[in-house]
Design a protein around this motif. Structure first.
Motif, PDB file in Angstrom:
ATOM      1  N   UNK A   1       0.823  -1.218   0.000  1.00 46.20           N
ATOM      2  CA  UNK A   1       0.000   0.000   0.000  1.00 46.20           C
ATOM      3  C   UNK A   1       0.852   1.261   0.000  1.00 46.20           C
ATOM      4  N   UNK A   2       2.173   1.054   0.144  1.00 46.93           N
ATOM      5  CA  UNK A   2       3.129   2.168   0.129  1.00 46.93           C
ATOM      6  C   UNK A   2       4.468   1.598  -0.319  1.00 46.93           C
ATOM      7  N   UNK A   3       5.431   2.435  -0.639  1.00 46.58           N
ATOM      8  CA  UNK A   3       6.773   1.942  -0.904  1.00 46.58           C
ATOM      9  C   UNK A   3       7.292   1.243   0.357  1.00 46.58           C
ATOM     10  N   UNK A   4       7.818   0.026   0.191  1.00 46.45           N
ATOM     11  CA  UNK A   4       8.248  -0.763   1.352  1.00 46.45           C
ATOM     12  C   UNK A   4       9.705  -1.193   1.173  1.00 46.45           C
ATOM     13  N   UNK A   5      10.544  -0.842   2.151  1.00 43.54           N
ATOM     14  CA  UNK A   5      11.914  -1.360   2.192  1.00 43.54           C
ATOM     15  C   UNK A   5      11.842  -2.766   2.787  1.00 43.54           C
ATOM     16  N   UNK A   6      12.260  -3.752   1.992  1.00 45.13           N
ATOM     17  CA  UNK A   6      12.070  -5.142   2.416  1.00 45.13           C
ATOM     18  C   UNK A   6      13.207  -6.005   1.880  1.00 45.13           C
ATOM     19  N   UNK A   7      13.857  -6.735   2.768  1.00 39.63           N
ATOM     20  CA  UNK A   7      14.895  -7.707   2.396  1.00 39.63           C
ATOM     21  C   UNK A   7      15.959  -7.088   1.489  1.00 39.63           C
ATOM     22  N   UNK A   8      16.322  -5.847   1.763  1.00 40.11           N
ATOM     23  CA  UNK A   8      17.408  -5.215   1.032  1.00 40.11           C
ATOM     24  C   UNK A   8      17.011  -4.516  -0.246  1.00 40.11           C
ATOM     25  N   UNK A   9      15.712  -4.488  -0.572  1.00 41.86           N
ATOM     26  CA  UNK A   9      15.251  -3.779  -1.772  1.00 41.86           C
ATOM     27  C   UNK A   9      14.075  -2.881  -1.376  1.00 41.86           C
ATOM     28  N   UNK A  10      13.743  -1.948  -2.246  1.00 35.53           N
ATOM     29  CA  UNK A  10      12.540  -1.137  -2.056  1.00 35.53           C
ATOM     30  C   UNK A  10      11.511  -1.606  -3.071  1.00 35.53           C
ATOM     31  N   UNK A  11      10.389  -2.077  -2.559  1.00 39.82           N
ATOM     32  CA  UNK A  11       9.303  -2.546  -3.423  1.00 39.82           C
ATOM     33  C   UNK A  11       8.298  -1.405  -3.548  1.00 39.82           C
ATOM     34  N   UNK A  12       8.144  -0.868  -4.757  1.00 40.13           N
ATOM     35  CA  UNK A  12       7.268   0.302  -4.922  1.00 40.13           C
ATOM     36  C   UNK A  12       5.795  -0.023  -4.657  1.00 40.13           C
ATOM     37  N   UNK A  13       5.086   0.974  -4.226  1.00 40.61           N
ATOM     38  CA  UNK A  13       3.651   0.858  -3.976  1.00 40.61           C
ATOM     39  C   UNK A  13       2.940   0.263  -5.186  1.00 40.61           C
ATOM     40  N   UNK A  14       2.088  -0.724  -4.934  1.00 38.07           N
ATOM     41  CA  UNK A  14       1.239  -1.278  -5.981  1.00 38.07           C
ATOM     42  C   UNK A  14       1.847  -2.372  -6.828  1.00 38.07           C
ATOM     43  N   UNK A  15       3.152  -2.644  -6.689  1.00 40.92           N
ATOM     44  CA  UNK A  15       3.756  -3.690  -7.521  1.00 40.92           C
ATOM     45  C   UNK A  15       3.530  -5.060  -6.883  1.00 40.92           C
ATOM     46  N   UNK A  16       3.169  -6.078  -7.680  1.00 44.87           N
ATOM     47  CA  UNK A  16       2.813  -7.381  -7.112  1.00 44.87           C
ATOM     48  C   UNK A  16       4.006  -8.097  -6.481  1.00 44.87           C
ATOM     49  N   UNK A  17       3.716  -8.776  -5.358  1.00 47.52           N
ATOM     50  CA  UNK A  17       4.733  -9.510  -4.600  1.00 47.52           C
ATOM     51  C   UNK A  17       4.165 -10.880  -4.248  1.00 47.52           C
ATOM     52  N   UNK A  18       4.946 -11.925  -4.470  1.00 47.25           N
ATOM     53  CA  UNK A  18       4.529 -13.273  -4.095  1.00 47.25           C
ATOM     54  C   UNK A  18       5.609 -13.926  -3.242  1.00 47.25           C
ATOM     55  N   UNK A  19       5.194 -14.844  -2.378  1.00 49.69           N
ATOM     56  CA  UNK A  19       6.151 -15.695  -1.672  1.00 49.69           C
ATOM     57  C   UNK A  19       6.282 -16.993  -2.457  1.00 49.69           C
ATOM     58  N   UNK A  20       7.518 -17.409  -2.698  1.00 49.41           N
ATOM     59  CA  UNK A  20       7.757 -18.649  -3.436  1.00 49.41           C
ATOM     60  C   UNK A  20       7.769 -19.793  -2.417  1.00 49.41           C
TER      61      UNK A  20
END
Length: 395
Positions: free
Chosen positions: A287-306
């Protein structure tokens, strides 16, 4: 630089655990790419996957799913709990969860046993030249039979429900889209029937449910929930098929299980970790830009757990690439049923269903053997689901 993984890579489709595993050891996060689709962030390591799945900044919503083309009157019933978050999700989960506890699943076990025995009674009659497809005639129809029993579908209607279950299990195509209006129409009829005459089934239980503040499920929510059950409840078909195929090609593990059926609960957990069908979780979007696991994941971009990578992560599991049905589940439980607020509601029932299916199959057919060469049965080229096209065996 964040690694990229091509979802159409033949190596990935042939052995996703190995392909994802190599990338997992390079980076906790990767980018998944495929022709015709935008890239998707992928979380590969166990700890990071659990963290993402329980982080409220990563949301499920309508854009997490690919909606099939259905008549407008069906649309109200397609928005299931899977695409809800926050208070809305908590409310529905609170109302339905009491019907899906481990205790309720255990109480339902004798009815699952009857369904399994009935399918296995019919199995020899499906054999051709000594070979029978265990996916088509056992693992495939069992989940929808369980759902029919659970929701109180009359015996005379169950053959058509099997057809719908088979179409939904395929996961796409016109047959899938055509099944949805039929399922919704029959779910409406089932709810109306139980409004007028309660029975010993899930719909009756859910109609009776009322929270402390007087909240109840509406008819639309009840019908939607039946659709959700049919959609999500197909997982055991592929899990049972994968488990049988794996055991038939691991004779020492199979012998250990035959020698000690009390190992079944552990075996089911290990097989779900080892060859569970869901490779990827439903994509979330920050829902917002998220700093996660050493990267910044921009708001709205899809993320999945493998899931397949996390379930083989050596940081969480000792000797993770070894199948061991005696493995004692520890603090690091597998992610086969996801994690967090959207942990699979039907996990307890899926476990019971898989235990009964495997235990009864192995007891009734001690000579069960694969009917295809050692490399195994053919798999469908599906980057999201580890599933067989068929499972030919000799009885």
């Amino acid at each position: 630089m964040t690694p990229e993984i091509d979802l159409t890579d033949p190596e990935l489709l042939r052995d996703p655990a190995a392909r994802y595993g190599r990338v997992r050891e390079q980076s906790p996060v990767a980018r998944l790419v495929a022709p015709g689709f935008g890239p998707m962030w992928a979380v590969l390591r166990y700890g990071e996957a659990k963290a993402m799945l329980s982080d409220p900044r990563f949301e499920l919503g309508a854009d997490s799913f690919m909606r099939p083309a259905v008549p407008d009157e069906c649309l109200a019933y397609l928005r299931t709990m899977q695409e809800m978050d926050g208070d809305e999700h908590v409310r529905l989960r609170r109302l339905v969860s009491p019907s899906f506890t481990a205790r309720r699943a255990a109480a339902f076990r004798p009815r699952v046993e009857s369904l399994v025995e009935a399918l296995l009674d019919e199995l020899p009659g499906h054999a051709e030249n000594g070979t029978v497809d265990l996916l088509a005639h056992f693992a495939g129809p069992l989940p929808i039979d369980v759902i029919c029993e659970l929701v109180g579908v009359p015996a005379e209607d169950r053959a058509s429900w099997r057809e719908y279950g088979s179409a939904v299990a395929a996961g796409h195509g016109q047959r899938f889209a055509d099944a949805i209006p039929a399922i919704i129409d029959r779910a409406k009829a089932a709810v109306a029937r139980r409004r007028a005459d309660r029975g010993d089934d899930l719909i009756s239980d859910l109609i009776r449910v009322q929270s402390d503040d007087g909240d109840r499920l509406s008819d639309t929510e009840l019908v939607t929930f039946v659709w959700h059950l049919v959609l999500a409840g197909q997982t055991p078909a592929n899990l049972i098929a994968n488990a049988v195929d794996t055991l038939l090609r691991a004779p020492a593990q199979l012998a250990a299980l035959r020698a000690d059926p009390a190992l079944l609960p552990r075996a089911v957990e290990e097989l779900t970790r080892w060859c569970g069908p869901q490779l990827l979780t439903i994509p979330r979007r920050p829902r917002e830009d998220v700093a996660f696991a050493g990267v910044v994941i921009p708001k709205g971009e899809p993320v999945t757990a493998v899931i397949v990578a996390a379930n083989r992560d050596p940081r969480a599991f000792a000797d993770p690439d070894r199948l061991d049905i005696t493995r004692v589940p520890g603090a690091s439980g597998h992610l086969g049923y996801a994690h967090g607020a959207h942990f699979c509601l039907g996990a307890a029932l899926a476990r019971v269903q898989t235990e009964v299916a495997l235990g009864t199959l192995l007891r009734r057919f001690p000579g069960l053997a694969p009917a295809v060469p050692e490399e195994g049965a053919a798999r469908l080229p599906d980057p999201g689901t580890w599933r067989l096209a068929s499972l030919p065996v000799t009885l």
